[in-house]
Design an enzyme around this catalytic site. Structure first.
Site, mmCIF file in Angstrom:
data_model
loop_
_atom_site.group_PDB
_atom_site.id
_atom_site.type_symbol
_atom_site.label_atom_id
_atom_site.label_comp_id
_atom_site.label_asym_id
_atom_site.label_seq_id
_atom_site.Cartn_x
_atom_site.Cartn_y
_atom_site.Cartn_z
ATOM 1 N N HIS A 280 9.525 0.893 5.005
ATOM 2 C CA HIS A 280 9.760 1.038 6.447
ATOM 3 C C HIS A 280 10.367 2.426 6.698
ATOM 4 C CE1 HIS A 280 10.392 -0.042 10.542
ATOM 5 N NE2 HIS A 280 11.365 -0.917 10.442
ATOM 6 N N HIS A 319 -0.378 1.889 7.590
ATOM 7 C CA HIS A 319 0.439 1.241 8.619
ATOM 8 C C HIS A 319 -0.131 -0.144 8.878
ATOM 9 C CE1 HIS A 319 2.617 0.644 12.397
ATOM 10 N NE2 HIS A 319 3.383 1.632 11.989
ATOM 11 N N ASP A 375 6.275 8.790 9.241
ATOM 12 C CA ASP A 375 7.189 9.274 8.194
ATOM 13 C C ASP A 375 6.608 10.386 7.343
ATOM 14 O OD1 ASP A 375 8.155 5.887 7.988
ATOM 15 O OD2 ASP A 375 9.396 7.543 8.708
HETATM 16 C C1 SDX Z 1 7.142 2.630 9.411
HETATM 17 O O1 SDX Z 1 5.616 -1.498 11.686
HETATM 18 C C2 SDX Z 1 5.938 -0.365 12.218
HETATM 19 O O2 SDX Z 1 5.666 -0.101 13.360
HETATM 20 C C3 SDX Z 1 6.735 0.591 11.296
HETATM 21 C C4 SDX Z 1 6.982 1.990 11.830
HETATM 22 C C5 SDX Z 1 7.941 1.966 13.030
HETATM 23 O O3 SDX Z 1 7.901 2.919 13.819
HETATM 24 O O4 SDX Z 1 8.803 1.050 13.067
HETATM 25 O O5 SDX Z 1 5.760 2.596 12.221
HETATM 26 C C6 SDX Z 1 7.673 2.859 10.765
HETATM 27 O O6 SDX Z 1 7.687 1.818 8.694
HETATM 28 C C7 SDX Z 1 5.890 3.357 8.991
HETATM 29 C C8 SDX Z 1 5.427 2.944 7.564
HETATM 30 C C9 SDX Z 1 6.261 3.718 6.526
HETATM 31 N N1 SDX Z 1 5.969 3.203 5.170
HETATM 32 C C10 SDX Z 1 5.253 3.977 4.296
HETATM 33 O O7 SDX Z 1 4.736 5.058 4.579
HETATM 34 C C11 SDX Z 1 5.153 3.366 2.899
HETATM 35 C C12 SDX Z 1 3.723 3.546 2.372
HETATM 36 N N2 SDX Z 1 2.862 2.631 3.188
HETATM 37 C C13 SDX Z 1 2.559 1.354 2.657
HETATM 38 O O8 SDX Z 1 3.474 0.771 1.789
HETATM 39 C C14 SDX Z 1 1.846 0.441 3.645
HETATM 40 O O9 SDX Z 1 0.816 1.154 4.184
HETATM 41 C C15 SDX Z 1 2.652 -0.215 4.754
HETATM 42 C C16 SDX Z 1 3.846 -0.925 4.229
HETATM 43 C C17 SDX Z 1 3.071 0.787 5.771
HETATM 44 C C18 SDX Z 1 1.720 -1.220 5.432
HETATM 45 O O10 SDX Z 1 1.415 -2.143 4.474
HETATM 46 P P1 SDX Z 1 0.451 -3.394 4.761
HETATM 47 O O11 SDX Z 1 -0.036 -3.399 6.155
HETATM 48 O O12 SDX Z 1 1.146 -4.606 4.261
HETATM 49 O O13 SDX Z 1 -0.796 -3.051 3.900
HETATM 50 P P2 SDX Z 1 -1.019 -3.567 2.423
HETATM 51 O O14 SDX Z 1 0.227 -3.312 1.623
HETATM 52 O O15 SDX Z 1 -1.559 -4.959 2.502
HETATM 53 O O16 SDX Z 1 -2.148 -2.570 1.884
HETATM 54 C C19 SDX Z 1 -3.539 -2.793 2.194
HETATM 55 C C20 SDX Z 1 -4.290 -2.021 1.124
HETATM 56 C C21 SDX Z 1 -3.828 -2.333 -0.301
HETATM 57 O O17 SDX Z 1 -4.905 -2.019 -1.173
HETATM 58 P P3 SDX Z 1 -5.847 -3.271 -1.702
HETATM 59 O O18 SDX Z 1 -4.890 -4.336 -2.221
HETATM 60 O O19 SDX Z 1 -6.636 -3.710 -0.482
HETATM 61 O O20 SDX Z 1 -6.698 -2.653 -2.790
HETATM 62 O O21 SDX Z 1 -4.044 -0.609 1.278
HETATM 63 C C22 SDX Z 1 -3.352 -0.122 0.140
HETATM 64 C C23 SDX Z 1 -2.768 -1.316 -0.579
HETATM 65 O O22 SDX Z 1 -2.618 -1.042 -1.963
HETATM 66 N N3 SDX Z 1 -2.307 0.753 0.644
HETATM 67 C C24 SDX Z 1 -1.984 1.919 0.093
HETATM 68 C C25 SDX Z 1 -0.983 2.433 0.920
HETATM 69 N N4 SDX Z 1 -0.725 1.581 1.925
HETATM 70 C C26 SDX Z 1 -1.544 0.528 1.743
HETATM 71 N N5 SDX Z 1 -2.448 2.545 -1.000
HETATM 72 C C27 SDX Z 1 -1.883 3.753 -1.277
HETATM 73 N N6 SDX Z 1 -0.919 4.334 -0.528
HETATM 74 C C28 SDX Z 1 -0.432 3.700 0.576
HETATM 75 N N7 SDX Z 1 0.527 4.244 1.295
#
Ligand code: SDX
Length: 440
Positions: A280, A319, A375
């Site tokens: 997050h 996201h 971020d």
């Molecule tokens: C914020 O919700 C909000 O509005 C949050 C926010 C706000 O203003 O409050 O916008 C602020 O928290 C932004 C997000 C910051 N976090 C990150 O940047 C961390 C990296 N991102 C990920 O961990 C991820 O994208 C999330 C947590 C943001 C979202 O995760 P989801 O929706 O649960 O997606 P998922 O984990 O189910 O991933 C789906 C697929 C997976 O691959 P498969 O299993 O389908 O093969 O996408 C891949 C994941 O492995 N994936 C990534 C990835 N994010 C998802 N692969 C590589 N790098 C990434 N960053």
């Protein structure tokens, strides 16, 4: 604004509804569709017998569950839309100030000049946190992460103002909202300077909200401080971009904790805890640590491959809602250039840009609709402004405080809301008798 396809289809009765047949009993049901949703409680009517509990919906992490109705922020993740009370983030970021946005989110309308001045005066008049909280910061281990310090300070404030437990009283709520908007930047300044072993700097009422944050972090106690206007405006825009984002993890946490009718200081302390996580708000710190680890543009391709191989995540990418470019990230990349005119370019931005370029053209990221989020670039700005990486999520919390409070207030006023208490699907052992120790 849930249904984008023109006039929602309706049944002969003129009401939108979902008709379904329970294959277990052959019984048919009609669930009403309102604002793009069915009421989960109606699923309980779908039973196989009179004493059956009825159906639930199973939705890990609430990925497709509306926990509330809210009028504060609207996001369309497929169209890169983010609106605060109906105003597009691009227009808000260009023309508004952070306290103006806080007033908009809290009150629902853009304040007229006199209203905004009154609001600013009320925040300023809230003063500084009680001495006991200051002493808490003076006593904390300087190595403690500033998000942990902020969490502790906010929780302690709840104890300092016992009347804040009267959450049903609108005047009391408003007075605590003003205090939290006034105190949170002061706590951030105390955390920053405690870690550096520097004396605390008091706010200067003559400065703007963002200007005071820069003063309390970078100024000198008892001495005048004039922030660089470009950096002051850049920080103000960053606060605006982080102000709210509907039902994200930390805001849902504030709503959930606040639903028990605990004081708002405790509820936002819980929000800080949720924001602290690297998935997050903690991602802005994790992005800078990632860029540090990549080290140079030459290493980017190998790093992206390690993400595709599943060994790590490209922090600042992806996201839950945006399956397109996060509109805030687009604004931040332009903001970075303005900051770098003052501070000099942060060399890590080149690594970030190369990561974005490769990722946006790679099928792994394209297939998963992974784009830079808020971020990805913000940390390059904070670092260029001279802040240590552990402060980045504190800046996120400073922006988000008004959004948390707007949602908390909306939740308290919502007659449909009760204490948050989800159900579960039990997967444990069937009931069994206790076995005495000597018989095990
Ligand atoms: C914020 O919700 C909000 O509005 C949050 C926010 C706000 O203003 O409050 O916008 C602020 O928290 C932004 C997000 C910051 N976090 C990150 O940047 C961390 C990296 N991102 C990920 O961990 C991820 O994208 C999330 C947590 C943001 C979202 O995760 P989801 O929706 O649960 O997606 P998922 O984990 O189910 O991933 C789906 C697929 C997976 O691959 P498969 O299993 O389908 O093969 O996408 C891949 C994941 O492995 N994936 C990534 C990835 N994010 C998802 N692969 C590589 N790098 C990434 N960053």
């Amino acid at each position: 604004m849930q249904y984008q396809g023109g006039t929602a289809p309706s049944t002969a009765t003129g009401q939108a509804s979902l008709s379904l047949i329970d294959g277990r009993t052959g019984q048919s049901y009609s669930l009403s569709i309102q604002e793009g949703a069915i009421r989960a409680a109606e699923l309980r009517n779908i039973k196989v017998s009179e004493d059956d509990f009825g159906l639930m919906s199973y939705d890990p992490a609430f990925a497709n569950t509306a926990a509330c109705r809210s009028a504060i922020t609207y996001i369309d993740g497929d169209r890169s839309v983010l609106d605060y009370r109906g105003y597009p983030i691009e227009q808000i970021a260009e023309h508004a100030t952070h306290l103006e946005v806080a007033c908009l989110l809290l009150k629902g309308e853009l304040p007229a000049a006199a209203q905004l001045q009154q609001f600013i005066a009320e925040v300023t008049a809230a003063g500084a946190p009680p001495d006991g909280v200051r002493k808490l910061f003076e006593a904390m281990n300087p190595l403690v992460h500033p998000m942990a310090m902020l969490m502790a300070g906010l929780a302690a404030l709840g104890g300092e103002f016992p009347k804040s437990a009267q959450v049903e009283n609108p005047e009391q709520r408003w007075s605590d909202i003003l205090r939290l908007l006034a105190y949170t930047p002061i706590l951030a300044g105390w955390a920053y300077r405690r870690r550096l072993g520097l004396p605390f700097v008091e706010p200067d009422p003559a400065l703007s909200y963002a200007g005071n944050i820069l003063r309390m972090l970078k100024g000198e106690a008892g001495k005048p401080y004039r922030p660089d206007p470009k950096l002051e405006r850049a920080l103000d825009v960053l606060l605006i971009l982080h102000a709210d984002h509907e039902q994200n993890c930390s805001t849902s946490t504030v709503r959930g904790v606040g639903s028990s009718r605990v004081d708002p200081y405790s509820a936002v302390a819980a929000g800080v805890a949720a924001l602290y996580g690297p998935l997050h708000g903690g991602a802005n710190q994790a992005v800078l640590e990632m860029l540090e680890e990549v080290g140079s543009v030459a290493n980017v391709a190998a790093f992206v491959q390690s993400c595709k191989d599943g060994h790590r995540r490209l922090m600042g990418f992806g996201h839950r809602v945006y399956k397109s470019y996060d509109p805030r990230a687009a604004i931040i990349t332009r903001l970075a250039e303005q900051v770098f005119e003052v501070t000099g370019q942060n060399p890590k931005i080149r690594i970030a840009r190369e990561l974005e370029k490769i990722a946006l053209n790679d099928p792994y990221f394209i297939k998963r609709k992974l784009y830079p989020n808020v971020d990805f670039y913000s940390g390059c700005i904070y670092e260029a402004m001279g802040f240590d990486v552990k402060m980045f999520t504190v800046f996120f919390a400073l922006g988000r405080m008004c959004g948390w409070l707007a949602h908390w207030d909306e939740m308290i006023r919502d007659p449909e809301q009760k204490i948050a208490r989800p159900r579960q699907i039990y997967t444990g052992p069937a009931r069994r008798d206790y076995v005495r120790l000597e018989q095990r």
